[in-house]
Structure formats: C-alpha cells, structure tokens
Design a protein around this motif. Structure first.
Motif, PDB file in Angstrom:
ATOM      1  N   GLU A   9       0.842  -1.200   0.000  1.00 24.45           N
ATOM      2  CA  GLU A   9       0.000   0.000   0.000  1.00 24.45           C
ATOM      3  C   GLU A   9       0.877   1.250   0.000  1.00 24.45           C
ATOM      4  OE1 GLU A   9      -3.574  -0.086   1.022  1.00 24.45           O
ATOM      5  OE2 GLU A   9      -3.718  -2.244   1.388  1.00 24.45           O
ATOM      6  N   GLU A  11       0.107   4.362   0.520  1.00 21.09           N
ATOM      7  CA  GLU A  11      -0.113   5.302   1.647  1.00 21.09           C
ATOM      8  C   GLU A  11       0.753   4.941   2.837  1.00 21.09           C
ATOM      9  OE1 GLU A  11      -2.929   3.435   0.411  1.00 21.09           O
ATOM     10  OE2 GLU A  11      -4.712   4.675   0.710  1.00 21.09           O
ATOM     11  N   ILE A  12       0.805   3.642   3.128  1.00 22.12           N
ATOM     12  CA  ILE A  12       1.571   3.210   4.299  1.00 22.12           C
ATOM     13  C   ILE A  12       3.068   3.394   4.035  1.00 22.12           C
ATOM     14  CG2 ILE A  12       1.939   1.323   5.934  1.00 22.12           C
ATOM     15  CD1 ILE A  12      -0.917   2.094   5.933  1.00 22.12           C
ATOM     16  N   ALA A  80      -4.046  -5.965   8.791  1.00 18.52           N
ATOM     17  CA  ALA A  80      -5.301  -5.222   8.714  1.00 18.52           C
ATOM     18  C   ALA A  80      -6.460  -6.143   9.036  1.00 18.52           C
ATOM     19  CB  ALA A  80      -5.472  -4.617   7.320  1.00 18.52           C
ATOM     20  N   ARG A  81      -6.121  -7.406   9.299  1.00 15.63           N
ATOM     21  CA  ARG A  81      -7.189  -8.347   9.634  1.00 15.63           C
ATOM     22  C   ARG A  81      -7.698  -8.045  11.029  1.00 15.63           C
ATOM     23  NH1 ARG A  81      -3.838 -13.405   7.364  1.00 15.63           N
ATOM     24  NH2 ARG A  81      -3.699 -12.607   5.251  1.00 15.63           N
ATOM     25  N   ARG A  82      -8.928  -8.420  11.254  1.00 14.78           N
ATOM     26  CA  ARG A  82      -9.513  -8.087  12.537  1.00 14.78           C
ATOM     27  C   ARG A  82      -9.131  -9.095  13.603  1.00 14.78           C
ATOM     28  NH1 ARG A  82     -14.494  -8.270  13.037  1.00 14.78           N
ATOM     29  NH2 ARG A  82     -14.688  -9.804  11.408  1.00 14.78           N
ATOM     30  N   LYS A 101      -3.568  -2.651  12.117  1.00 13.38           N
ATOM     31  CA  LYS A 101      -3.852  -1.325  11.561  1.00 13.38           C
ATOM     32  C   LYS A 101      -5.221  -0.867  12.040  1.00 13.38           C
ATOM     33  CE  LYS A 101      -1.346  -2.087   7.244  1.00 13.38           C
ATOM     34  NZ  LYS A 101      -1.518  -2.288   5.798  1.00 13.38           N
ATOM     35  N   PRO A 102      -5.474   0.390  12.269  1.00 13.83           N
ATOM     36  CA  PRO A 102      -4.470   1.453  12.207  1.00 13.83           C
ATOM     37  C   PRO A 102      -3.667   1.518  13.491  1.00 13.83           C
ATOM     38  CG  PRO A 102      -6.641   2.372  12.638  1.00 13.83           C
ATOM     39  CD  PRO A 102      -6.816   0.901  12.564  1.00 13.83           C
TER      40      PRO A 102
ATOM     41  N   THR B 262     -15.947  -9.559   5.345  1.00 13.70           N
ATOM     42  CA  THR B 262     -15.653  -8.671   6.470  1.00 13.70           C
ATOM     43  C   THR B 262     -14.174  -8.331   6.520  1.00 13.70           C
ATOM     44  OG1 THR B 262     -15.482 -10.595   7.898  1.00 13.70           O
ATOM     45  CG2 THR B 262     -17.573  -9.427   7.909  1.00 13.70           C
ATOM     46  N   ASP B 263     -13.323  -9.317   6.209  1.00 13.56           N
ATOM     47  CA  ASP B 263     -11.884  -9.043   6.231  1.00 13.56           C
ATOM     48  C   ASP B 263     -11.486  -8.020   5.178  1.00 13.56           C
ATOM     49  OD1 ASP B 263     -11.186 -10.531   8.343  1.00 13.56           O
ATOM     50  OD2 ASP B 263     -10.569 -12.302   7.220  1.00 13.56           O
ATOM     51  N   ALA B 266     -12.687  -4.659   6.196  1.00 10.48           N
ATOM     52  CA  ALA B 266     -11.833  -4.114   7.247  1.00 10.48           C
ATOM     53  C   ALA B 266     -10.504  -3.661   6.655  1.00 10.48           C
ATOM     54  CB  ALA B 266     -11.604  -5.169   8.321  1.00 10.48           C
ATOM     55  N   HIS B 267      -9.946  -4.508   5.783  1.00 13.69           N
ATOM     56  CA  HIS B 267      -8.651  -4.202   5.190  1.00 13.69           C
ATOM     57  C   HIS B 267      -8.716  -2.928   4.354  1.00 13.69           C
ATOM     58  CE1 HIS B 267      -5.358  -4.611   2.262  1.00 13.69           C
ATOM     59  NE2 HIS B 267      -4.716  -5.119   3.293  1.00 13.69           N
ATOM     60  N   ARG B 270      -9.005   0.005   6.673  1.00 13.02           N
ATOM     61  CA  ARG B 270      -7.985   0.221   7.688  1.00 13.02           C
ATOM     62  C   ARG B 270      -6.720   0.880   7.153  1.00 13.02           C
ATOM     63  NH1 ARG B 270      -7.724  -4.849  11.602  1.00 13.02           N
ATOM     64  NH2 ARG B 270      -9.222  -4.120  13.117  1.00 13.02           N
ATOM     65  N   SER B 271      -6.346   0.507   5.957  1.00  8.84           N
ATOM     66  CA  SER B 271      -5.109   1.099   5.443  1.00  8.84           C
ATOM     67  C   SER B 271      -5.239   2.606   5.290  1.00  8.84           C
ATOM     68  CB  SER B 271      -4.718   0.424   4.140  1.00  8.84           C
ATOM     69  OG  SER B 271      -4.228  -0.860   4.440  1.00  8.84           O
ATOM     70  N   PRO B 272      -6.328   3.119   4.673  1.00 14.23           N
ATOM     71  CA  PRO B 272      -6.471   4.580   4.650  1.00 14.23           C
ATOM     72  C   PRO B 272      -6.560   5.187   6.050  1.00 14.23           C
ATOM     73  CG  PRO B 272      -8.312   3.514   3.512  1.00 14.23           C
ATOM     74  CD  PRO B 272      -7.357   2.457   3.871  1.00 14.23           C
ATOM     75  N   LEU B 273      -7.221   4.488   6.970  1.00 15.65           N
ATOM     76  CA  LEU B 273      -7.315   5.006   8.338  1.00 15.65           C
ATOM     77  C   LEU B 273      -5.925   5.116   8.962  1.00 15.65           C
ATOM     78  CD1 LEU B 273     -10.401   3.153   9.853  1.00 15.65           C
ATOM     79  CD2 LEU B 273     -10.169   5.603   9.447  1.00 15.65           C
TER      80      LEU B 273
END
Lengths: 225, 489
Positions: A9, A11-12, A80-82, A101-102, B262-263, B266-267, B270-273
C-alpha cells in the motif's frame, strides 16, 4: 540499521518512510513477497516489517519461508485483519511482534526498538534504574524521587517501571494496556489517562520538575534529560 | 451426562431394536411349534387309533371263531398278549411288565368275562360302564387308579358280549414331552443366538451413526473444518455421513465468504485510516503549536472511534451469523475480572463511583481471553459512561451447574424504559447515550458464541443488573482437544 519494509500500500509506504529514516533505519522497500525474499537473501537486514496482505502471497507464508532459508532477524508483522491468526500468535511467542492497523507511528517505532533490543539481548536484569532524580529498586519494588520514597501501589510501580525502561521515548496507551495489564482492548473511556494522572500526582509533586509528559493523541514520555 | 442412573446400554436403540426383534422371533417360532406339535400329536393319535381298531377287529374275529370251551379264555388271552407286544410308539426295554395294554371282554349284562392285563380289570370295567360309548371309533377313558388315560377301542360280538382293547396314552405323552423339551432347549438357543446377532449388527450399524453424531457435535462454532466419518458402503448410514459432509462444505463455504467479505472490508478501510492517523500524528509531533493542536487531536480521536466502531460492528455481524472466530484456552475468569477492575478502578473513582468484587475463588472457563477482556471492558465502559457520581458497582462471580456466572449490578438509574427488550440488539441505545450502541450487542454475541447466556434488567430496589454465564472449563474438556488441534494446525 538496515530495515526491509514489505508493504504494497502506497499510503503506508509514504507514511512510514520518513519517520523510519528519522529514527535511524536504512529503509528498503519490497512490494510483494517474491521481491522481499530475494532482497532479504541478498542483504542481511537487521529487522523486517511485513504486511500480511501482500498481492502475491500471504505474509505469514513469506515469514515462514524466510525463516526456513535461515533468516533469523526479528519481524514486525502488520495486519489489517480483525482477528489475529493463530500462526501470528505462534510467531509472537517466537519473539516477533505484531501490530494491527491502524496503529500509531510512535508505537511502531517503540516496538521496533524493543524487537531489536530483545534480539541483541542487552542486559536488562539490572536491579536498579536511575533516571534523573528518580530511582527504582526492582528487588524491593520501591521507587524514590530525590531521596523521598514514593508510596506506590504494586500496579503503579509496574506502570512506572515500564515508563522508565522506555524513558525518553513515546509510549502509547495500547502499549501500556498490553504490557502492564496484558490486554489488547481499546477502551471507550480514558482509563489509562487516569492511571497516569494518579501516578503523576505521586511523582511530580509540587515544586518538582514534571517527569511524565503527555503527548496528546499519541501517548506519554518519561523525560530522561 | 444424565445417564449416571440409567445404564447407557439400556438407552441405546440397538438394545430396543434387538429386544423387539427377538420378541417377534420368539413368538413366531412358538406359534410354528404349536402347529407342529398339534400335527405330531394328531398323527400319533391316528396311528394308535388305527392299530387299536385293527387289533380289536382281529381279537373280535379270534373270539368269534374260537370255540367257547375251556381253552377259549387261554387262546384269546394269548392272542391279546401277543397283540400287546406290537404296541406302537413303545419305549424300548420297558421290561416284561405290561401295563400299557389291557384286554377286556364284558358280557351283555356288564359282567367281566375275560381279562388280560395288569390288575383284575374291575376298575377298567367300572370306567367303561360309566362311559357312554360310541362303538365305531376309539375314545379316551380315564380309569381310577391310573394317572394316564387309556385309549379304548371296542367291538360288539354277536353273542352280546363286547370286547375292549385299551392302550395307555403314556407313550404318546412321553414322545410329545420329549419333543417339547427338545424344542424348548433349541428354541432358547436360537432365540439367544438371534438376539445376540441382531444386537451386534444393530449396535455396529448404530455405532456408525453415533460416531457421526459425536463428530457432528464436535464441529462447533470455532471449528468448521473437520468432517464426520464416512464409510465407503452405499447404505443409509454412508449416505447420512456424506450428506452431512456436503452440508458442512456449504456452511463452511458461506462462513468463509462472510469472513472474506468482512476481512476485505476491514482491510480496505484500515489502510487509509492508518495513513490518515499517521499523517495527523506526524503533524502533531512535528511541533505544531497552541491552538492547532486541539483540532488535530480530536481528529485522531475520531479516527480511533471510527476504527473501534468498524471492528466492533464487524465482530457483532460475524457473531450474529455464528461465525465469530474464537481461539479457546483455559482462562481464570476471576483473575481476568480483577485485572480489568484494577484497570478501571481509578477511572471509576475519579467519577465518584465505587467498585467492589465478590468471588469465591478461581473460576476456570474455556474461552477466548482477548474477547473476554473486551466483554468486561465493555461492561465497565458502560458503567463509567452511564452512572452518576456517588453510585456503586458490584461484580459477583460464582459457579453452579457447570457454568461460571458473572453478575454486574449498580444502584444507578438503570436501563431506560425505551430500551426494553432491545438492549442486546445492534444500535440499541438509550436516549441520553453517547455510545454507538454496539457495546451490549457485542457482549451478548461473544457470550452466546461461547455457549453462555446473558440477561439484563433493572433491580427492584433500583439500578441495573446484568448477568452472564460461561461454560466451565472442566465440562468442555472433552471437546477441547479437537478444537485445540485445529487451532494448532
């Protein structure tokens, strides 16, 4: 200190490159698992940052593959997985670390420092620690400032100990929750702030220079100079 | 678990099936034997009747032709005794004593004229005279002094006398008794053999079913990857196993799809966040001064809140679909609650709320510690946010009937009337609440995913009460190895 950032990514990448450089790391970039494997084989990195969601393969598979080929440097896993994969838990027990993340950049930097220190096995088993006029005795579990013994609860001592061991560096709320209370929750309320507030009330008494500094939105720093 | 008092074998369907099958078999064979017995008895009767009729005819002839002189009685008796040697169904070697046959000639006036056989014949004569006789066919005759009746055939002579030939039925009865006792032994053997064969076969068959049931019950919320055992046979049990496995394939598939959705959601968020939060953080640490700090900090707080909301709502969505990912381990819930109270106590105290904990010692449950941390944190967050100063929170922990029970009570305003029964639903929140309404929905979802129950309401003396139960570790121990194996794999 050579660091390989495996992250697709943009952005990261742009977010991390500058602060990592400022923290003294030489940062190399890999956007997928294949590039990462060949780079890691060619250059001996001191530390790896691996995102789990790579375009060509799963981050964990990459780490396991690197481990098999004899690369032993510590790995910081970004996810980024929950839910935390059980294999990630396995790696964490093996000495690696993970962040979901985040995350706060300060926290990433602090955890990277921990990882490097953990593997270079610097002696941390000193029985006493002194930061400015603050003294900690780990055997008697006692702290004193300017010679006056502080009346701390065991919990507060552990909290102060953690701040002192990371003196001069940013410590985030989630780091404190994880290390002092052993939980990875994200409370809705300011529970950690109140603990720090209480601790500060006992350490930074009137007339003394405040030691614990709050960095709003980021965390806390215990001043060491 | 309830089979402590009743033998589990007695409860098994195999037992019942074999019992009924054996009963039906036993009754059937008894009926068949009854008919066979009747047939054999009739046949023996018929044969002895034929013999009697034939002999009595011969004797009648002899009596007729023999001159009525001194030799008459000797000749006729001689012939009668000869005849008695040829008795049908006679037991071998019963000695010379002949009590099976008697010969009797009675005069027209009913006096005894000639007698051959044991005794003096008066009892037989008395019995014959007291019986109404049909002359042409043999009949049964009970004689005083003899336990077993005689079969008697008679013939009337021209001179008015009657000749009677009697044959004891004891040989016939003995043959039938032999038949019965042999049959009974054989019958018992066959019934026992049949019972054990049926029991063994059904037990084997139902054993397959039981193994499928056991495997299916192990396939719980956290473990969908294992399958029930199947056999290669093409019978009903094989079909059952394969059908269950196909069903599990489909369930696992849709569960997997839900996780993927859901993953990736979330993914993608989350990266922009992370990037937003990171930029704000860098801006903050780069030395922003004075008034500019506040908007950046509150923007970061909002990002954090958004992240937490995203996580929790996806968790609740997954839990509602019974797809919450759980890695269970043995957890001392008492220790866990104490740590969380330690964490929250200063925050509660600052708001003027006191907290106390009652517990009777460690309570081990099989649960996902990270999820339990969040459950307790949610409950305590709720108290921090909703209780006015001066209130008290009491946590009570105990265990009963295989469940750990945690009760959280307070003496605050309690749950609002408007919340009613909806407090565990997503987005349910009181009018005054500032939360996103996911807290209790998450608590309920996690507790249910662990196989527990949650309930909430207002105490009669005022204040809210919330209680949740979780299965104790010892009870789930039997299932633990299966789920742990999956976790490790």
């Amino acid at each position: 200190m050579k660091l390989l950032l495996v992250e697709d990514e943009v952005e990261i990448q742009t977010l991390l490159k500058k602060p990592l450089g400022e923290a003294g790391y030489t940062v190399h970039l890999a956007e997928d698992g294949r590039t990462a494997a060949s780079l890691a084989a060619a250059n001996g990195y001191d530390i790896l940052i691996v995102d789990l969601g790579l375009p060509d393969q799963d981050g964990i598979d990459l780490i396991l593959q690197l481990r098999k080929s004899g690369i032993t440097c510590p790995v910081m896993i970004l996810s980024a997985r929950r839910s935390v994969d059980d294999r990630v838990k396995g790696l964490e027990q093996g000495g690696d670390d993970y962040l979901t993340k985040p995350f706060a950049v300060a926290e990433l930097l602090a955890r990277l420092r921990n990882l490097v220190r953990r593997t270079s096995a610097a002696g941390e088993d000193a029985t006493r620690l002194r930061i400015l006029d603050l003294e900690l005795d780990f055997i008697k579990r006692r702290a004193a400032r300017g010679g006056d013994v502080l009346n701390l609860s065991p919990q507060e001592f552990v909290l102060l100990e953690y701040l002192c061991r990371h003196a001069g560096r940013v410590v985030t709320r989630s780091m404190l929750l994880a290390e002092v209370w052993g939980t990875r929750i994200q409370p809705d309320t300011n529970v950690v702030d109140v603990h720090i507030y209480r601790l500060r009330g006992k350490i930074d008494t009137a007339g003394r220079e405040p030691l614990i500094k709050t960095l709003r939105g980021v965390g806390y720093v215990l001043k060491d100079r | 678990m309830s089979s402590k008092t009743v033998n589990p074998m007695m409860q098994s369907a195999a037992w019942r099936i074999s019992l009924w099958a054996t009963l039906a078999f036993a009754v059937g064979t008894i009926l068949v034997f009854g008919m066979l017995h009747r047939f054999v008895a009739n046949d023996i009767q018929r044969r002895s009747d034929a013999w009697l009729s034939g002999e009595v005819g011969v004797l009648g002839d002899v009596a007729e032709r023999t001159p009525k002189d001194r030799l008459y009685s000797r000749v006729v008796r001689e012939v009668a005794e000869l005849a008695s040697r040829e008795v049908p169904n006679k037991q071998q070697g019963s000695g010379t004593e002949n009590d099976a046959v008697f010969f009797l000639q009675a005069g027209a006036d009913g006096t005894l004229k000639l007698w051959a056989g044991r005794g003096d014949g008066s009892a037989q004569l008395a019995a014959i005279r007291s019986t109404k006789v049909v002359l042409d066919s043999p009949y049964d005759l009970s004689v005083k002094g003899f336990r077993i009746p005689f079969r008697v055939a008679a013939v009337r002579m021209k001179d008015g006398t009657s000749i009677y030939l009697g044959l004891s039925e004891k040989d016939e009865i003995r043959v039938l008794r032999n038949l019965r006792s042999r049959f009974l032994a054989l019958w018992l053997l066959i019934v026992l053999l049949g019972f054990s064969i049926v029991f063994y076969a059904t037990r084997r068959m139902l054993g397959h079913v039981r193994r499928i049931t056991e495997a299916a019950s192990r396939i719980g919320q956290s473990d969908l990857s294992s399958r029930v055992p199947t056999s290669n046979r093409n019978d009903e049990v094989g079909h059952l196993g394969r059908t269950l496995n196909r069903m599990l394939d489909r369930i696992e598939n849709s569960m997997h799809q839900l996780h993927t959705i859901t993953d990736s959601l979330a993914h993608d968020l989350r990266s922009p966040l992370t990037a937003i939060r990171g930029q704000l953080e860098i801006a903050l640490t780069a030395g922003v001064k004075g008034e500019q700090i506040e908007p950046i900090v509150s923007a970061m707080d909002e990002v954090d809140r958004l992240t937490e909301f995203l996580n929790t709502s996806l968790d609740v969505a997954e839990a509602k679909a019974d797809a919450l990912r759980i890695s269970p381990a043995e957890v001392d819930i008492e220790d866990l609650v104490r740590v969380m109270i330690d964490l929250y106590e200063p925050c509660l105290a600052e708001k003027g709320i006191s907290v106390q904990m009652r517990s009777s010692g460690p309570v081990k449950v099989m649960a996902d510690a990270a999820l339990l941390h969040r459950v307790i944190a949610n409950l305590l967050d709720n108290e921090v946010k909703h209780l006015p100063a001066g209130c008290m929170v009491a946590l009570g922990l105990g265990s009963s009937d295989g469940f750990a029970r945690l009760v959280v009570e307070d003496n605050g305003p309690g749950f609002g009337e408007d919340l009613g029964h909806h407090m565990f639903e997503q987005r349910a929140r009181g009018k005054e609440s500032k939360g996103h309404g996911l807290g209790l929905a998450f608590v309920a979802a996690v507790v249910r995913a662990h196989g527990g129950e949650v309930s909430a309401g207002n105490r009669p003396q005022g204040g809210a009460i919330l209680s949740l139960t979780l299965p104790l570790a010892t009870q789930t121990k039997a299932e633990a190895p299966a789920s742990l194996a999956v976790v490790n794999g």
